[in-house]
Design an enzyme around this catalytic site. Structure first.
Site, short mmCIF file in Angstrom:
data_model
loop_
_atom_site.label_atom_id
_atom_site.label_comp_id
_atom_site.label_asym_id
_atom_site.label_seq_id
_atom_site.Cartn_x
_atom_site.Cartn_y
_atom_site.Cartn_z
N HIS A 1 -33.31 24.45 2.77
CA HIS A 1 -32.29 25.35 3.33
C HIS A 1 -31.61 24.72 4.53
O HIS A 1 -32.26 24.09 5.36
CB HIS A 1 -32.93 26.63 3.84
CG HIS A 1 -33.30 27.63 2.80
ND1 HIS A 1 -34.32 27.43 1.91
CD2 HIS A 1 -32.79 28.86 2.53
CE1 HIS A 1 -34.42 28.50 1.13
NE2 HIS A 1 -33.51 29.39 1.48
N GLU B 1 -20.98 13.59 16.01
CA GLU B 1 -19.53 13.57 15.72
C GLU B 1 -19.12 12.20 15.19
O GLU B 1 -18.31 12.08 14.28
CB GLU B 1 -18.73 13.92 16.99
CG GLU B 1 -18.84 15.39 17.36
CD GLU B 1 -17.95 15.77 18.54
OE1 GLU B 1 -17.57 14.87 19.32
OE2 GLU B 1 -17.63 16.97 18.67
N GLN C 1 -16.58 20.14 26.76
CA GLN C 1 -17.11 19.39 25.61
C GLN C 1 -17.60 18.02 26.04
O GLN C 1 -18.67 17.56 25.64
CB GLN C 1 -16.03 19.19 24.54
CG GLN C 1 -15.79 20.37 23.62
CD GLN C 1 -14.81 20.01 22.50
OE1 GLN C 1 -15.09 19.16 21.67
NE2 GLN C 1 -13.67 20.67 22.49
N ASP D 1 -15.46 17.39 14.58
CA ASP D 1 -15.36 17.72 16.01
C ASP D 1 -16.04 19.07 16.23
O ASP D 1 -15.51 20.10 15.83
CB ASP D 1 -13.88 17.79 16.44
CG ASP D 1 -13.74 18.19 17.92
OD1 ASP D 1 -14.75 18.17 18.65
OD2 ASP D 1 -12.61 18.51 18.31
N PHE D 2 -17.23 19.02 16.83
CA PHE D 2 -17.95 20.26 17.10
C PHE D 2 -17.45 20.89 18.39
O PHE D 2 -16.95 20.20 19.28
CB PHE D 2 -19.45 19.99 17.19
CG PHE D 2 -20.01 19.48 15.90
CD1 PHE D 2 -20.29 20.35 14.87
CD2 PHE D 2 -20.23 18.12 15.71
CE1 PHE D 2 -20.79 19.88 13.66
CE2 PHE D 2 -20.72 17.64 14.51
CZ PHE D 2 -21.01 18.52 13.49
N ASN E 1 -38.47 18.61 5.01
CA ASN E 1 -38.26 20.05 4.79
C ASN E 1 -39.44 20.88 5.29
O ASN E 1 -39.26 21.88 5.96
CB ASN E 1 -38.04 20.30 3.30
CG ASN E 1 -37.93 21.77 2.97
OD1 ASN E 1 -37.26 22.52 3.67
ND2 ASN E 1 -38.60 22.21 1.92
N ASP F 1 -22.06 14.10 20.58
CA ASP F 1 -21.14 12.95 20.44
C ASP F 1 -21.60 12.01 19.32
O ASP F 1 -20.78 11.55 18.50
CB ASP F 1 -21.06 12.15 21.75
CG ASP F 1 -20.13 12.80 22.76
OD1 ASP F 1 -19.28 13.61 22.35
OD2 ASP F 1 -20.24 12.50 23.96
MN MN Z 1 -36.60 24.28 4.55
MN MN Z 2 -16.41 18.23 20.07
#
Ligand code: MN
Ligand code: MN
Length: 397
Positions: free
Chosen positions: A109, A232, A248, A238-239, A140, A229
């Site tokens: 997940h 990214e 940022q 771009d978060f 996992n 960074d």
């Molecule tokens: Mn899992």
């Molecule tokens: Mn960003």
């Protein structure tokens, strides 16, 4: 004005309050500017009950999944195991629940089942195949899961904006699903409150990890701490794009627990202290499948065994039982990373521990569950219990 109020009242009565007031997972930004447009099948925005994702048809999996987590998201609804194709996608994009069978990879997940456990309905939504990635079993079931446990510990006092995804290409399962080389997660932690976007500033705590998707992965998720960074750069996204550029720049360059970030306070954690002895040793120390309560005394980590005994692991990985059970204490810790703020959470951790033993995916891809009356069963795709004679599948010796 009157009409507007009537419309609002109608909306509330029809959709119910939860649908209207649930925080928007993309409040802090849409990392790949995904849109629901079939002409862009590799960056296709999908909104589900409880989470949002960007689907990538070529990979047969999501680019990223985003969700908001707070304490009230975590409830007592049972894990539905309702694996299903994501039928909101065009049909020729669907991945079937059987797609990973025999590949050696788990259906891992991104938005965890337990993060959506207040109702059967919302839990079901996490079992759509668009929320799955082929994850190495150790990733996992251990490293990735321990960070999931930790994010739920944090949710007791905080709310979180979480992004998770995988990148890289180690080949395809059945010609359809790309096996990623890495899986990453970004957790923005805010004290529970209002006006979340405004509250993100230079001191906001961010936990970012980038983990290898293979069996060499260490169990300690902190081994894989990185910066936004860096993620990214790897992914091209771009978060936190809704956060000011100035902020940022600061929070995306800080690794959680490093000295620059006084907020997180993770540097003092016991788990980190023992890491100085070497990664391999730390791995052995935590390589115990029992849903153990752990407590630390001096240099040793004491673990409550499934039979109730109290032991520590020797350097060679053997269990050494001790008579003094008080060494095991009663303060549970999210393994292998205890929370920064120690708090008595005894009632909540007990059912959690149970879940760990009872729902372990077997090598045949099935998850065998120990029933309340001692039987051992797995769930079919339609959600029916099928009891098996061989109770060892449930981990019974
Ligand atoms: Mn899992
Ligand atoms: Mn960003």
């Amino acid at each position: 004005m009157k009409t507007l109020l009537l419309i609002l009242a109608f909306t509330f009565s029809v959709f119910g309050q939860t649908a209207v007031t649930a925080p928007e997972p993309l409040l802090l930004g849409n990392p790949s500017k995904a849109k629901t447009d079939v002409r862009e099948p590799d960056n296709y925005l999908v909104t589900h009950n409880g989470y949002t994702l960007s689907y990538n048809k070529s990979r047969g999996a999501a680019n990223w999944v985003a969700w908001h987590l707070e304490e009230t998201d975590i409830g007592d609804a049972e894990r539905t195991n309702a694996f299903a194709p994501d039928t909101t996608l065009p049909q020729d994009w669907w991945i079937l629940p059987s797609a990973y069978s025999g590949s050696g990879y788990d259906r891992g997940h991104l938005c965890p089942s337990k993060d959506r456990s207040t109702t059967e309905e919302i839990n079901r939504a996490t079992f759509l195949m668009s929320n799955m990635q082929p994850q190495a079993p150790k990733l996992n079931q251990k490293t990735w899961k321990y960070l999931e446990d930790y994010e739920r510990e944090l949710a007791k006092d905080n709310e979180e904006y979480i992004y998770a995804g995988c990148y890289g290409d180690k080949g395809k399962i059945g010609g359809k699903v790309t096996i990623p080389t890495n899986c990453w997660k970004i957790i923005v932690v805010l004290p529970a409150g209002e006006n979340d976007l405004k509250r993100v500033d230079k001191t906001t705590r961010i936990i970012a990890v980038d983990m290898p998707n293979d069996e060499t992965v260490s169990q300690r998720w902190r081994t894989y701490l990185t910066t936004v960074d860096a993620i990214e750069e790897k992914t091209g996204y771009d978060f936190l794009s809704e956060v000011s550029k100035k902020n940022q720049k600061v929070i995306e360059s800080v690794k959680d627990g490093s000295t620059e970030n006084g907020e997180s306070g993770t540097a003092k954690e016991p788990a980190k202290a023992s890491a100085s002895k070497g990664k391999d040793k730390e791995d052995k120390k935590t390589d115990d499948k029992t849903p153990a309560k752990k407590t630390k005394s001096g240099d040793r980590v004491y673990i409550t065994g499934s039979g109730g005994g109290c032991y520590y692991l020797t350097e060679s990985g053997k269990k050494a039982y001790v008579k003094d059970k008080s060494l095991c204490g009663n303060a549970p810790a999210a393994e292998p990373a205890p929370t920064a703020a120690p708090a008595p959470q005894a009632e909540k951790s007990a059912p959690k521990a149970e879940e760990k033993t009872q729902a372990k995916p077997n090598s045949d891809g099935r998850t065998y569950i120990k029933g309340a009356r001692g039987g051992c069963y797995y769930l079919t795709e339609s959600g029916k219990k099928v009891y098996v004679k061989d109770k060892s599948l449930c981990g019974e010796n």
